[in-house]
Write an enzyme that holds these catalytic residues in place. Structure first.
Site, mmCIF file in Angstrom:
data_model
loop_
_atom_site.group_PDB
_atom_site.id
_atom_site.type_symbol
_atom_site.label_atom_id
_atom_site.label_comp_id
_atom_site.label_asym_id
_atom_site.label_seq_id
_atom_site.Cartn_x
_atom_site.Cartn_y
_atom_site.Cartn_z
ATOM 1 N N ASN A 77 4.599 -11.800 11.062
ATOM 2 C CA ASN A 77 4.419 -11.439 9.651
ATOM 3 C C ASN A 77 5.738 -11.622 8.901
ATOM 4 O OD1 ASN A 77 4.768 -8.426 7.908
ATOM 5 N ND2 ASN A 77 3.368 -10.001 7.209
ATOM 6 N N GLY A 78 5.564 -12.008 7.604
ATOM 7 C CA GLY A 78 6.708 -12.082 6.714
ATOM 8 C C GLY A 78 6.950 -13.471 6.164
ATOM 9 N N ARG A 133 2.050 -10.412 0.700
ATOM 10 C CA ARG A 133 2.164 -10.730 -0.732
ATOM 11 C C ARG A 133 1.518 -12.057 -1.099
ATOM 12 N NH1 ARG A 133 8.276 -10.638 -0.677
ATOM 13 N NH2 ARG A 133 7.718 -11.316 1.429
ATOM 14 N N CYS A 179 7.682 0.760 8.394
ATOM 15 C CA CYS A 179 7.925 1.023 6.963
ATOM 16 C C CYS A 179 9.329 1.591 6.752
ATOM 17 C CB CYS A 179 6.882 1.999 6.429
ATOM 18 S SG CYS A 179 7.148 2.389 4.699
HETATM 19 C C1 LIG Z 1 3.604 -3.520 -2.246
HETATM 20 C C2 LIG Z 1 3.776 -3.485 -0.752
HETATM 21 C C3 LIG Z 1 3.261 -2.425 -0.035
HETATM 22 C C4 LIG Z 1 3.392 -2.386 1.360
HETATM 23 N N1 LIG Z 1 2.816 -1.357 2.053
HETATM 24 C C5 LIG Z 1 2.848 -1.380 3.412
HETATM 25 C C6 LIG Z 1 2.109 -0.423 4.166
HETATM 26 O O1 LIG Z 1 1.394 0.421 3.613
HETATM 27 N N2 LIG Z 1 2.207 -0.478 5.527
HETATM 28 C C7 LIG Z 1 2.962 -1.446 6.170
HETATM 29 O O2 LIG Z 1 3.010 -1.456 7.402
HETATM 30 N N3 LIG Z 1 3.632 -2.379 5.464
HETATM 31 C C8 LIG Z 1 3.570 -2.377 4.126
HETATM 32 N N4 LIG Z 1 4.184 -3.373 3.423
HETATM 33 C C9 LIG Z 1 4.798 -4.496 4.173
HETATM 34 C C10 LIG Z 1 3.768 -5.608 4.387
HETATM 35 O O3 LIG Z 1 2.711 -5.183 5.217
HETATM 36 C C11 LIG Z 1 4.412 -6.855 4.997
HETATM 37 O O4 LIG Z 1 4.969 -6.476 6.232
HETATM 38 C C12 LIG Z 1 5.516 -7.421 4.107
HETATM 39 O O5 LIG Z 1 5.085 -7.512 2.777
HETATM 40 C C13 LIG Z 1 5.950 -8.815 4.603
HETATM 41 O O6 LIG Z 1 4.848 -9.703 4.617
HETATM 42 P P1 LIG Z 1 4.644 -10.776 3.420
HETATM 43 O O7 LIG Z 1 5.934 -11.529 3.300
HETATM 44 O O8 LIG Z 1 3.500 -11.621 3.884
HETATM 45 O O9 LIG Z 1 4.361 -9.992 2.173
HETATM 46 C C14 LIG Z 1 4.077 -3.422 2.043
HETATM 47 C C15 LIG Z 1 4.600 -4.493 1.300
HETATM 48 C C16 LIG Z 1 4.444 -4.534 -0.067
HETATM 49 C C17 LIG Z 1 4.995 -5.725 -0.833
#
Ligand SMILES: Cc1cc2nc3c(=O)[nH]c(=O)nc-3n(C[C@H](O)[C@H](O)[C@H](O)COP(=O)(O)O)c2cc1C
Length: 351
Positions: A210-211, A235, A110
């Site tokens: 992831n991502g 997301r 994070c």
């Molecule tokens: C609104 C929001 C909150 C998030 N909260 C966390 C969290 O609590 N812990 C964490 O490890 N990553 C958190 N992330 C990151 C996501 O777990 C993930 O790594 C990131 O969104 C990329 O993946 P995606 O492109 O599939 O969204 C958060 C992302 C978003 C958009």
């Protein structure tokens, strides 16, 4: 598909994760209501909580905490801990054991300043000795599958990333999820799935990429670029809460099912919010969800603005209904007088 699924199930200390599609922890989003929604829409794999502060967790009122709320359908469920100090580990794990957690994830990626100021999240990748002590302590204290979620670090450098990941494995981490971006890179940037692939090559434990996975083609490209053992979706699942099931279908070589009606999904989420949270906690969560869900519509920003400006859940749902009627015609599925609307007294502010 001839030859069976593209990816086998993950086996983590007796926990079978099948399909190997994981919901990403997202603060404000991956609470009990959202998890129930994605489960109802076909998600298998592994669900997760939002990140939970290990320091605060032992002080939570377990019977009433909105962060610990879960129902039997939300299984298997991993609890993500934001830890900054090895001393926080044991009391937090006691709570997870009492809650019947199926796995524990350590947040090491994070980039949020609040997490980093305390020494947690991605700051741990810059403090490998503290990270090592945290993992060692967690491994001593739990027999649960123990996973870590990382980013790629500060700069694109193989040596420190490799050393960090090998340290995680040596200390007993059972799976590493790689959010394939550097600490400072924004979500808009294309993820570096090939770097998740480097981590995969270095480790014996499973590695999940992831991502930036928003459709089935992304999922396939991510796997082709990384050769990882699974995919974690964040997301994309908030935009389309049935997307985890679609990714699983794509991994089986199947065509995803026809998508459900969006208004019905939105309203179901509101009902689940009503069932899960006290009135004053529902609207904020609806607003957070709407920011993503609305992206399915070309003019979704008007729904987002309307919901952001709402003062009660009832008002928000009235506005959502008007939006859906305009977008989809008067035949948009909408159950008048549902429990969420009734609970929030339409048009009046939440107490
Ligand atoms: C609104 C929001 C909150 C998030 N909260 C966390 C969290 O609590 N812990 C964490 O490890 N990553 C958190 N992330 C990151 C996501 O777990 C993930 O790594 C990131 O969104 C990329 O993946 P995606 O492109 O599939 O969204 C958060 C992302 C978003 C958009």
């Amino acid at each position: 598909m001839p030859g069976g699924p593209l990816l086998p199930a993950l086996l983590l200390r007796g926990l079978r994760v099948e399909p190997p599609v994981l919901l990403a922890p997202m603060a404000g989003l991956t609470h009990t209501a959202f998890r129930r929604l994605v489960r109802e829409l076909g998600a298998g794999g592994l669900l997760t909580t939002e990140m939970l502060s290990a320091r605060s967790l032992p002080r939570e009122d377990r019977a009433h905490s909105p962060y610990l709320r879960r129902t039997p359908s939300e299984r298997p469920l991993s609890y993500q801990l934001l830890v900054a100090d090895p001393a926080e580990v044991a009391p937090a794990l006691d709570v997870l054991h009492a809650e019947g957690a199926d796995a524990c994830d350590l947040n090491m990626g994070c980039p949020a300043p609040q997490a980093r100021r305390r020494g947690g999240g991605s700051r741990l990748m810059e403090r490998p000795d503290v990270a090592r002590a945290i993992v060692a302590e967690a491994r001593r204290r739990t027999g649960l599958p123990l996973t870590a979620k990382i980013r790629l670090g500060e700069r694109l450098e193989e040596a420190p990333l490799r050393e960090f990941c090998c340290m995680l494995e040596a200390e007993g981490i059972d799976l590493v999820t790689v959010h394939a971006r550097l600490r400072g890179e924004p979500y808009g940037r294309r993820p570096r799935w090939d770097w998740a692939g480097k981590v995969k090559q270095w480790l014996r434990v499973p590695v999940v990429a992831n991502g930036g996975v928003f459709d089935e083609t992304d999922a396939q490209r991510c796997l082709a670029a990384s050769s990882c053992d699974g995919i974690m979706v964040g997301r994309g699942a908030a935009v389309r809460p049935w997307f985890l099931a679609d990714v699983a279908a794509a991994l089986r070589g199947e065509t995803p099912a026809a998508p459900p009606a969006l208004p019905a999904v939105y309203q179901r989420f509101a009902v689940l919010l009503g069932e899960s949270f006290a009135p004053e906690r529902r609207l904020g969560r609806l607003k957070e969800f709407t920011r993503y869900f609305a992206q399915s519509y070309a003019f979704g920003h008007t729904l987002t603005s309307a919901i952001q400006a709402s003062r009660s859940l009832g008002e928000a749902l009235d506005r959502a209904q008007a939006f859906f009627a305009a977008e989809e015609g008067s035949g948009a599925p909408w159950i008048a007088g549902d429990r969420a609307v009734a609970a929030a007294s339409p048009g009046s502010p939440d107490p």
